[in-house]
Design a protein around this motif. Structure first.
Motif, PDB file in Angstrom:
ATOM      1  N   TRP A 285      45.417  24.986  33.866  1.00 22.52           N
ATOM      2  CA  TRP A 285      44.501  24.068  34.570  1.00 22.52           C
ATOM      3  C   TRP A 285      43.457  24.859  35.340  1.00 22.52           C
ATOM      4  CZ3 TRP A 285      43.697  22.949  39.874  1.00 22.52           C
ATOM      5  CH2 TRP A 285      42.964  21.781  40.130  1.00 22.52           C
ATOM      6  N   CYS A 286      43.872  25.981  35.930  1.00 26.54           N
ATOM      7  CA  CYS A 286      42.944  26.934  36.527  1.00 26.54           C
ATOM      8  C   CYS A 286      43.644  28.285  36.641  1.00 26.54           C
ATOM      9  CB  CYS A 286      42.415  26.466  37.882  1.00 26.54           C
ATOM     10  SG  CYS A 286      43.626  26.447  39.198  1.00 26.54           S
ATOM     11  N   THR A 287      42.851  29.324  36.830  1.00 27.45           N
ATOM     12  CA  THR A 287      43.359  30.695  36.812  1.00 27.45           C
ATOM     13  C   THR A 287      43.001  31.391  38.121  1.00 27.45           C
ATOM     14  OG1 THR A 287      43.122  30.783  34.411  1.00 27.45           O
ATOM     15  CG2 THR A 287      43.319  32.886  35.556  1.00 27.45           C
ATOM     16  N   PHE A 288      43.897  32.281  38.562  1.00 28.60           N
ATOM     17  CA  PHE A 288      43.709  33.032  39.792  1.00 28.60           C
ATOM     18  C   PHE A 288      43.795  34.524  39.512  1.00 28.60           C
ATOM     19  CE2 PHE A 288      44.981  28.912  41.129  1.00 28.60           C
ATOM     20  CZ  PHE A 288      44.483  28.706  42.407  1.00 28.60           C
ATOM     21  N   SER A 289      42.910  35.282  40.131  1.00 27.10           N
ATOM     22  CA  SER A 289      43.066  36.732  40.118  1.00 27.10           C
ATOM     23  C   SER A 289      44.064  37.115  41.204  1.00 27.10           C
ATOM     24  CB  SER A 289      41.719  37.414  40.364  1.00 27.10           C
ATOM     25  OG  SER A 289      41.179  37.034  41.617  1.00 27.10           O
ATOM     26  N   THR A 290      44.729  38.245  41.003  1.00 29.95           N
ATOM     27  CA  THR A 290      45.825  38.635  41.892  1.00 29.95           C
ATOM     28  C   THR A 290      45.529  39.875  42.709  1.00 29.95           C
ATOM     29  OG1 THR A 290      46.855  39.975  40.163  1.00 29.95           O
ATOM     30  CG2 THR A 290      47.508  37.644  40.288  1.00 29.95           C
ATOM     31  N   GLY A 291      44.328  40.439  42.539  1.00 32.24           N
ATOM     32  CA  GLY A 291      44.013  41.674  43.246  1.00 32.24           C
ATOM     33  C   GLY A 291      44.280  42.912  42.427  1.00 32.24           C
ATOM     34  N   VAL A 292      44.897  42.737  41.253  1.00 32.60           N
ATOM     35  CA  VAL A 292      45.106  43.846  40.328  1.00 32.60           C
ATOM     36  C   VAL A 292      44.567  43.417  38.968  1.00 32.60           C
ATOM     37  CG1 VAL A 292      47.085  44.822  41.525  1.00 32.60           C
ATOM     38  CG2 VAL A 292      47.448  43.036  39.824  1.00 32.60           C
ATOM     39  N   GLU A 293      44.086  44.386  38.181  1.00 29.37           N
ATOM     40  CA  GLU A 293      43.386  44.055  36.938  1.00 29.37           C
ATOM     41  C   GLU A 293      44.308  43.518  35.851  1.00 29.37           C
ATOM     42  OE1 GLU A 293      41.145  47.348  35.588  1.00 29.37           O
ATOM     43  OE2 GLU A 293      39.754  47.364  37.290  1.00 29.37           O
ATOM     44  N   ASP A 294      45.557  43.921  35.880  1.00 28.79           N
ATOM     45  CA  ASP A 294      46.427  43.616  34.741  1.00 28.79           C
ATOM     46  C   ASP A 294      47.357  42.436  34.989  1.00 28.79           C
ATOM     47  OD1 ASP A 294      47.943  44.859  36.637  1.00 28.79           O
ATOM     48  OD2 ASP A 294      49.036  46.158  35.252  1.00 28.79           O
ATOM     49  N   ALA A 295      46.995  41.517  35.897  1.00 34.05           N
ATOM     50  CA  ALA A 295      47.852  40.371  36.148  1.00 34.05           C
ATOM     51  C   ALA A 295      47.043  39.185  36.650  1.00 34.05           C
ATOM     52  CB  ALA A 295      48.933  40.734  37.167  1.00 34.05           C
ATOM     53  N   ILE A 296      47.345  38.002  36.122  1.00 33.49           N
ATOM     54  CA  ILE A 296      46.732  36.763  36.592  1.00 33.49           C
ATOM     55  C   ILE A 296      47.829  35.741  36.848  1.00 33.49           C
ATOM     56  CG2 ILE A 296      44.542  37.118  35.380  1.00 33.49           C
ATOM     57  CD1 ILE A 296      45.573  35.133  33.235  1.00 33.49           C
ATOM     58  N   VAL A 297      47.474  34.694  37.583  1.00 36.24           N
ATOM     59  CA  VAL A 297      48.362  33.560  37.809  1.00 36.24           C
ATOM     60  C   VAL A 297      47.629  32.301  37.383  1.00 36.24           C
ATOM     61  CG1 VAL A 297      49.653  32.200  39.498  1.00 36.24           C
ATOM     62  CG2 VAL A 297      49.565  34.683  39.711  1.00 36.24           C
ATOM     63  N   LYS A 312      50.989  42.552  31.257  1.00 36.75           N
ATOM     64  CA  LYS A 312      51.694  43.444  30.345  1.00 36.75           C
ATOM     65  C   LYS A 312      52.586  44.432  31.088  1.00 36.75           C
ATOM     66  CE  LYS A 312      48.386  43.025  26.575  1.00 36.75           C
ATOM     67  NZ  LYS A 312      47.482  43.706  25.620  1.00 36.75           N
ATOM     68  N   SER A 313      52.576  44.344  32.406  1.00 38.19           N
ATOM     69  CA  SER A 313      53.354  45.249  33.241  1.00 38.19           C
ATOM     70  C   SER A 313      54.597  44.556  33.777  1.00 38.19           C
ATOM     71  CB  SER A 313      52.505  45.737  34.417  1.00 38.19           C
ATOM     72  OG  SER A 313      53.291  46.307  35.432  1.00 38.19           O
ATOM     73  N   ARG A 314      55.739  45.132  33.484  1.00 33.28           N
ATOM     74  CA  ARG A 314      56.982  44.598  34.041  1.00 33.28           C
ATOM     75  C   ARG A 314      56.920  44.579  35.568  1.00 33.28           C
ATOM     76  NH1 ARG A 314      62.277  45.210  31.221  1.00 33.28           N
ATOM     77  NH2 ARG A 314      63.021  45.661  33.313  1.00 33.28           N
ATOM     78  N   GLU A 315      56.430  45.655  36.143  1.00 34.67           N
ATOM     79  CA  GLU A 315      56.413  45.764  37.598  1.00 34.67           C
ATOM     80  C   GLU A 315      55.562  44.666  38.225  1.00 34.67           C
ATOM     81  OE1 GLU A 315      55.937  48.242  35.465  1.00 34.67           O
ATOM     82  OE2 GLU A 315      57.873  49.263  35.759  1.00 34.67           O
ATOM     83  N   ARG A 316      54.395  44.382  37.625  1.00 33.30           N
ATOM     84  CA  ARG A 316      53.539  43.323  38.157  1.00 33.30           C
ATOM     85  C   ARG A 316      54.216  41.956  38.037  1.00 33.30           C
ATOM     86  NH1 ARG A 316      50.521  46.432  41.254  1.00 33.30           N
ATOM     87  NH2 ARG A 316      48.979  47.682  40.135  1.00 33.30           N
ATOM     88  N   ILE A 317      54.864  41.721  36.911  1.00 28.64           N
ATOM     89  CA  ILE A 317      55.553  40.447  36.718  1.00 28.64           C
ATOM     90  C   ILE A 317      56.591  40.240  37.822  1.00 28.64           C
ATOM     91  CG2 ILE A 317      57.257  39.259  35.263  1.00 28.64           C
ATOM     92  CD1 ILE A 317      54.541  38.865  34.156  1.00 28.64           C
ATOM     93  N   VAL A 318      57.398  41.263  38.084  1.00 28.25           N
ATOM     94  CA  VAL A 318      58.437  41.153  39.101  1.00 28.25           C
ATOM     95  C   VAL A 318      57.823  40.975  40.482  1.00 28.25           C
ATOM     96  CG1 VAL A 318      60.346  42.349  40.253  1.00 28.25           C
ATOM     97  CG2 VAL A 318      60.118  42.459  37.753  1.00 28.25           C
ATOM     98  N   GLU A 319      56.837  41.811  40.796  1.00 31.57           N
ATOM     99  CA  GLU A 319      56.233  41.791  42.128  1.00 31.57           C
ATOM    100  C   GLU A 319      55.597  40.438  42.435  1.00 31.57           C
ATOM    101  OE1 GLU A 319      52.511  43.977  44.443  1.00 31.57           O
ATOM    102  OE2 GLU A 319      53.312  44.847  42.595  1.00 31.57           O
ATOM    103  N   ILE A 320      54.786  39.923  41.518  1.00 33.96           N
ATOM    104  CA  ILE A 320      54.067  38.677  41.765  1.00 33.96           C
ATOM    105  C   ILE A 320      55.010  37.476  41.712  1.00 33.96           C
ATOM    106  CG2 ILE A 320      52.247  37.169  40.894  1.00 33.96           C
ATOM    107  CD1 ILE A 320      50.838  39.750  39.898  1.00 33.96           C
ATOM    108  N   SER A 321      55.906  37.463  40.735  1.00 33.22           N
ATOM    109  CA  SER A 321      56.853  36.350  40.621  1.00 33.22           C
ATOM    110  C   SER A 321      57.712  36.238  41.875  1.00 33.22           C
ATOM    111  CB  SER A 321      57.738  36.519  39.391  1.00 33.22           C
ATOM    112  OG  SER A 321      56.980  36.486  38.203  1.00 33.22           O
TER     113      SER A 321
END
Length: 494
Positions: A285-297, A312-321
């Motif tokens: 419905w809409c997209t958010f930047s997260t402050g890092v290039e390789d992750a969106i919400v 594509k980063s496991r670490e980003r997935i864990v950190e943001i989730s």
């Protein structure tokens, strides 16, 4: 004891089952006499006459039906014992767990992990633990962007207390219905259940396919230890470990709180399998930047409240989730009835679900809350009472992702409603609880009451009800509230 003709029929069924085990369950010919004798001992027979019977192309369900029918006719057991004897037969003919695990690993080494899962699934169908023929007969259709099924194999639990009692085990062994001790346990018709070990974040878990089979290759991943359900930072790590090994599957878990799905709260486990559910393919419905290039919400265009973390980063997935999870667990907004806890404990949790796509890892997070009120004693964010004739059970992970499992009673109830509509009759008195559904169908149909049109309208109405149930479960009734929640975390709307 039956007549010689009746016993001859039993021997033919035994020979056919042994032949089937040769073809489909890797029974070694050197074990022929052993297998025959185990089956004869099961039937308390001390004699046997070999026949020329073979399995042919008959499915295992047909062969077991013929076996049980012949044994009942011969007086070897009562008709009501057929299920237990069929389970015991397949427990004898199915390879031992150690052999299954060795063979699984061999397929994985020689081919890949998904080929190994396909091999295991085929084994579980062939040994009758997964009753695919019955499952494929269940009605299934798409409506309102959802998949709706009516599952005749699953008992209906209308509230969490009944669901919990339905999964308890008298006597304390096994401790619950999903403990590893159930493998081969005849007391719960699991003689042919076979599992494979899975390492998740350094812990010992195991995978088994579900006999209920809500979707293609539906299974559960279970902690070896009987430890309570929970969702924390390490849950995301475990989900990542699983899909890294089995990239063709999704894996997720319930929110680990009463009233919002997950009847076996006493034992940590996840659900997944080989089918993309509707929420996995829902548009952003809409997209958010997260402050890092390789992750969106992304906020999903979805009737429930759900976001998707993509990287594509496991670490980003864990950190943001985990940042989203922690923020939601502590979120408070009395104006919309959201409190983080009450006298009964924590109220809010997330249901995560993970897939791998060409974009990388996609972690969906469904926001759940189990608040109750005088108006909604079964749950504020639960199916509202007007929809209970269709679905009263708690909405768990699978349904929150858009695949509804409706109770088997609906087959007869909906058939009666369709007949009444086609024939210009009133709503049957025994189905008065369907009055809202009936009124909506009347308005939708108008004067067109052909059988095909009525059937299509009923399916459309079921999809509409399920869509509205998901709207009931939404903790944020507008997307703007979800936007505000994510912005408070520092994410920026693109």
């Amino acid at each position: 004891m039956g007549t010689s003709e009746q016993l001859e029929k039993v021997y033919e069924c035994v020979d056919a089952l042994v032949d089937f085990a040769h073809r489909h369950l890797k029974l070694d010919e050197r074990d022929d006499d052993w297998a025959h004798n185990r089956l004869l001992a099961l039937l308390s027979l001390d004699g046997y006459s070999p026949t020329s019977a073979t399995a042919g192309d008959a499915p295992v369900s047909t062969m077991l039906h013929d076996f049980c029918d012949a044994a009942v006719q011969a007086g070897l057991f009562a008709s009501e014992e057929s299920g237990a004897y069929a389970d015991a037969v397949m427990g004898i003919l199915t390879p031992r767990p150690s052999q299954v695990q060795d063979d699984f690993l061999a397929v994985e080494r020689e081919s890949d992990s998904m080929e190994a899962m396909q091999w295991l699934y085929d084994l579980c169908v062939n040994d009758s633990y997964v009753k695919r023929a019955q499952l494929e007969a269940n009605p299934r259709f798409e409506s309102h962007g959802l998949v709706v099924t009516i599952n005749t194999a699953k008992p209906e639990f209308k509230n969490m207390s009944k669901a919990a009692s339905g999964n308890s085990v008298a006597g304390g062994y096994p401790l619950c219905t999903i403990c590893h001790a159930n493998e081969g346990f005849a007391g719960r018709a699991k003689s042919s259940l076979r599992t494979i070990p899975v390492n998740l974040d350094g812990e010992s878990w195991f995978w088994q396919f579900s006999p209920y089979g809500y979707f293609n290759q539906h299974g559960i991943c279970v902690n070896d230890e009987h430890t309570p359900m929970h969702v924390d930072r390490f849950t995301f790590v475990k989900l990542l470990d699983f899909v890294d090994r089995f990239p063709g599957y999704f894996l997720g878990c319930n929110a680990a709180l009463p009233r919002i799905g997950g009847s076996v709260l006493a034992h940590d486990h996840y659900q997944g399998g080989g089918e993309r559910l509707p929420m996995h393919t829902a548009q952003a419905w809409c997209t958010f930047s997260t402050g890092v290039e390789d992750a969106i919400v992304e906020i999903l265009d979805w009737p429930g409240t759900a976001v998707r973390v993509v990287s594509k980063s496991r670490e980003r997935i864990v950190e943001i989730s985990d940042a989203i999870r922690q923020s939601w667990v502590s979120y408070e907004n009395a104006q919309i009835g959201i409190l983080p806890e009450d006298e009964d404990g924590r109220r809010s949790a997330v249901s995560p679900s993970l897939i791998i796509t060409e974009r990388g890892y996609e972690m969906s997070l469904i926001f759940r809350n189990n608040a109750v009120s005088e108006e909604f004693p079964e749950g504020v964010f639960h199916a509202h009472p007007e929809f209970w004739p269709v679905k009263q059970e708690p909405i768990g992970l699978i349904e929150a992702q858009g695949l509804f499992i409706l109770p088997g009673r609906l087959i007869a109830q909906l058939a009666a409603i369709e007949d009444a509509l086609v024939n210009g009759q009133e709503l049957p008195s025994q189905l008065e609880e369907f009055s809202i559904v009936w009124d909506e169908l009347q308005r939708q149909l108008g004067d067109d009451r052909s059988a095909n049109r009525v059937h299509e309208a009923v399916q459309d109405e079921l999809g509409s009800v399920c869509f509205r149930i998901l709207e009931n479960t939404a903790v944020f009734k507008t997307k703007e509230l979800t936007v505000e929640f994510l912005e408070n975390l520092g994410f920026v709307k693109e």
